[in-house]
Design a protein around this motif. Structure first.
Motif, PDB file in Angstrom:
ATOM      1  N   ARG A  42      -4.548   6.115  -1.608  1.00  0.00           N
ATOM      2  CA  ARG A  42      -3.702   4.961  -1.286  1.00  0.00           C
ATOM      3  C   ARG A  42      -4.170   3.726  -2.079  1.00  0.00           C
ATOM      4  O   ARG A  42      -5.379   3.500  -2.230  1.00  0.00           O
ATOM      5  N   HIS A  43      -3.184   2.987  -2.572  1.00  0.00           N
ATOM      6  CA  HIS A  43      -3.511   1.815  -3.392  1.00  0.00           C
ATOM      7  C   HIS A  43      -2.408   0.778  -3.261  1.00  0.00           C
ATOM      8  O   HIS A  43      -1.308   1.082  -2.799  1.00  0.00           O
ATOM      9  N   GLU A  44      -2.703  -0.426  -3.683  1.00  0.00           N
ATOM     10  CA  GLU A  44      -1.707  -1.493  -3.645  1.00  0.00           C
ATOM     11  C   GLU A  44      -1.972  -2.480  -4.768  1.00  0.00           C
ATOM     12  O   GLU A  44      -3.056  -2.497  -5.360  1.00  0.00           O
ATOM     13  N   SER A  51       0.807  -1.211   0.000  1.00  0.00           N
ATOM     14  CA  SER A  51       0.000   0.000   0.000  1.00  0.00           C
ATOM     15  C   SER A  51       0.855   1.283   0.000  1.00  0.00           C
ATOM     16  O   SER A  51       1.780   1.394   0.788  1.00  0.00           O
ATOM     17  N   HIS A  52       0.515   2.229  -0.846  1.00  0.00           N
ATOM     18  CA  HIS A  52       1.320   3.460  -0.937  1.00  0.00           C
ATOM     19  C   HIS A  52       0.518   4.573  -1.623  1.00  0.00           C
ATOM     20  O   HIS A  52      -0.517   4.318  -2.238  1.00  0.00           O
ATOM     21  N   ILE A  53       1.040   5.792  -1.489  1.00  0.00           N
ATOM     22  CA  ILE A  53       0.521   6.935  -2.245  1.00  0.00           C
ATOM     23  C   ILE A  53       1.671   7.463  -3.114  1.00  0.00           C
ATOM     24  O   ILE A  53       2.795   6.966  -3.011  1.00  0.00           O
ATOM     25  N   HIS A  54       1.407   8.466  -3.946  1.00  0.00           N
ATOM     26  CA  HIS A  54       2.468   9.029  -4.799  1.00  0.00           C
ATOM     27  C   HIS A  54       2.648  10.502  -4.421  1.00  0.00           C
ATOM     28  O   HIS A  54       1.976  11.377  -4.994  1.00  0.00           O
ATOM     29  N   PRO A  55       3.532  10.783  -3.470  1.00  0.00           N
ATOM     30  CA  PRO A  55       3.712  12.169  -3.017  1.00  0.00           C
ATOM     31  C   PRO A  55       4.210  13.098  -4.130  1.00  0.00           C
ATOM     32  O   PRO A  55       4.792  12.626  -5.105  1.00  0.00           O
TER      33      PRO A  55
HETATM   34 FE   LIG Z   1       1.305   3.263  -7.150  1.00  0.00          FE
END
Ligand SMILES: [Fe+2]
Length: 210
Positions: free
Chosen positions: A190-192, A122-126
Motif C-alpha cells: 500500500r502506498h500514497e 492510499s491504495h494497492i494495485h490489484p
Molecule cells: Fe499507485
C-alpha cells in the motif's frame, strides 16, 4: 550474574523497494525532456482522461482510465517500456521469483500530472505482481511516495517506532524521487502520494507488470 548469551536478530518476510536513478546517464536529459513534453501534449488532447480525472477528484490529469496504448502511441514511451522491462526483470531476480523461465509483462502504463495541492490517497494495485513509477518531473517541494508497512493491520498493540530508528522499522516511509528515478515494489504494497506542496506540477508514469 551470568553474562547475556549472544543472540542474533534476523530479518524475515522482508518488503523490498527497488530504486534506480537514471538521470546521470549520458543523453538522459533529452529523453526526460521529450517524455515531459509528450506527457503534457497527451494530457492536453485526451478529453476522456481530463473528464475522468475531474469526475474522480484527481487534481490534475491521469490517463489511467482513458489510454492503454502509450508505448504504441509515442516512441518515447516505447523506449521507456524497454527500460522498465529491464528493471522489472532485475527486481524479479532480486526477489527470487520463480517465473518458470518467463518474464513479467507490462500490463498497463499511465501518465500522472499532479497539480499543486493534489494528492493520491492510499491504495494497492490489484491483479499485478510488480508495480512502480518512473518520475519525469519533480519540482522543488513535490510530493514524495509514502509506503506503508503491510503488517499494519496486524499491529493490535505494537508500540510506535522511534522517529530516529532504522527506516526498515518505520510504519510509514517517505521516499523522495528525482526526475529519472524508477521505483518498483510488489503490487500488494500500500502506498500514497501526499499533497503536492510544490508550486508546479509533478509528472510521473506509473505501471503494472504481471
Ligand atoms: Fe499507485
Amino acid at each position: 550474574m551470568t553474562k547475556t548469551a549472544p543472540a542474533t536478530v534476523s530479518p524475515l518476510f522482508v518488503t523490498e523497494l527497488y530504486r534506480a536513478d537514471l538521470a546521470t546517464q549520458p543523453g538522459f536529459e533529452d529523453f526526460l525532456a521529450e517524455l515531459d513534453d509528450t506527457c503534457r501534449a497527451i494530457a492536453d488532447e485526451d478529453e476522456a482522461g481530463q473528464t475522468w480525472s475531474q469526475t474522480k477528484g484527481y487534481l490534475g490529469y491521469t490517463s489511467y482510465a482513458s489510454l492503454n496504448d502509450l508505448p504504441a502511441r509515442a516512441s518515447v514511451f516505447a523506449d521507456l517500456k524497454a527500460m522498465l522491462d529491464t528493471h522489472v526483470a532485475a527486481f524479479a531476480e532480486k526477489l527470487d521469483f520463480d517465473l518458470h523461465g518467463q518474464k513479467l509483462k507490462l500490463n498497463s502504463l499511465w501518465i500522472n500530472i499532479l497539480e499543486p495541492m493534489g494528492h493520491h490517497s492510499s491504495h494497492i494495485h490489484p491483479h499485478s505482481v510488480v508495480s512502480g513509477t518512473f518520475y519525469v518531473s519533480i519540482p522543488e517541494g513535490a510530493s514524495a511516495l509514502r509506503l506503508e508497512d503491510p503488517r499494519l493491520g496486524f499491529m493490535m498493540n505494537a508500540p510506535l517506532r522511534k522517529a530516529n530508528g532504522r527506516s526498515e522499522h518505520q510504519t510509514f516511509v517517505n521516499v523522495t524521487p528525482q526526475a529519472g528515478t524508477v521505483l518498483l515494489w510488489e503490487s500488494w504494497l500500500r502506498h500514497e502520494v501526499p499533497i503536492n506542496l510544490s508550486d508546479d506540477v509533478r509528472i510521473s508514469v506509473s505501471f503494472n507488470y504481471g
